[in-house]
Design a protein around this motif. Sequence first.
Motif, short mmCIF file in Angstrom:
data_model
loop_
_atom_site.label_atom_id
_atom_site.label_comp_id
_atom_site.label_asym_id
_atom_site.label_seq_id
_atom_site.Cartn_x
_atom_site.Cartn_y
_atom_site.Cartn_z
N ASP A 181 27.17 42.28 50.73
CA ASP A 181 26.06 41.73 49.95
C ASP A 181 26.57 41.34 48.57
O ASP A 181 27.40 42.04 47.99
N LYS A 182 26.08 40.22 48.05
CA LYS A 182 26.59 39.75 46.75
C LYS A 182 26.32 40.76 45.64
O LYS A 182 27.14 40.93 44.73
N SER A 183 25.22 41.49 45.71
CA SER A 183 24.95 42.50 44.68
C SER A 183 25.96 43.65 44.77
O SER A 183 26.36 44.20 43.75
N THR A 184 26.39 43.96 45.97
CA THR A 184 27.42 44.99 46.15
C THR A 184 28.74 44.52 45.56
O THR A 184 29.44 45.29 44.88
N MET A 185 29.07 43.25 45.79
CA MET A 185 30.31 42.69 45.22
C MET A 185 30.27 42.79 43.69
O MET A 185 31.25 43.18 43.06
N TYR A 186 29.13 42.48 43.10
CA TYR A 186 29.02 42.57 41.64
C TYR A 186 29.09 44.02 41.15
O TYR A 186 29.62 44.27 40.07
N ARG A 187 28.61 44.96 41.96
CA ARG A 187 28.75 46.37 41.59
C ARG A 187 30.21 46.80 41.65
O ARG A 187 30.66 47.59 40.82
N TYR A 188 30.96 46.27 42.62
CA TYR A 188 32.41 46.54 42.65
C TYR A 188 33.07 45.99 41.40
O TYR A 188 33.91 46.65 40.78
N LEU A 189 32.70 44.78 41.02
CA LEU A 189 33.32 44.12 39.86
C LEU A 189 32.96 44.79 38.55
O LEU A 189 33.74 44.75 37.59
N SER A 190 31.79 45.40 38.49
CA SER A 190 31.37 46.06 37.25
C SER A 190 31.83 47.52 37.19
O SER A 190 31.72 48.16 36.15
N GLY A 191 32.31 48.03 38.32
CA GLY A 191 32.74 49.43 38.36
C GLY A 191 31.62 50.39 38.68
O GLY A 191 31.82 51.61 38.63
N ASP A 192 30.46 49.87 39.03
CA ASP A 192 29.33 50.74 39.36
C ASP A 192 29.41 51.29 40.78
O ASP A 192 28.66 52.20 41.12
N SER A 193 30.28 50.71 41.59
CA SER A 193 30.40 51.13 42.98
C SER A 193 31.85 50.95 43.43
O SER A 193 32.60 50.18 42.84
N PHE A 194 32.21 51.68 44.48
CA PHE A 194 33.55 51.59 45.05
C PHE A 194 33.38 51.48 46.56
O PHE A 194 32.57 52.20 47.14
#
Length: 75
Positions: free
Chosen positions: A37-50
């Motif tokens: 999901d694009k929101s998941t990709m952005y969470r990876y890029l922001s460091g909010d998720s791995f």
Amino acid sequence: MPITESSVQATFRANLRHLLAKHPQTNVEVARLLAIDKSTMYRYLSGDSFPRFGTLERIAVFFDIGSQALVSVDL
């Protein structure tokens, strides 16, 4: 410097940003191709998720890099 969870996450985030910047497709297009999901990709890029291991492997294969290198080596 000792390897910590936060250093692995920071290395992944920096490497993902680097690989996406060099890729001709947009972040959203790459996310779609990876079934992320694009929101998941952005969470990876922001460091909010791995990503979980399976997702990390898909990302590594997509960019033709080892999953270990993706999280441990500055690209």
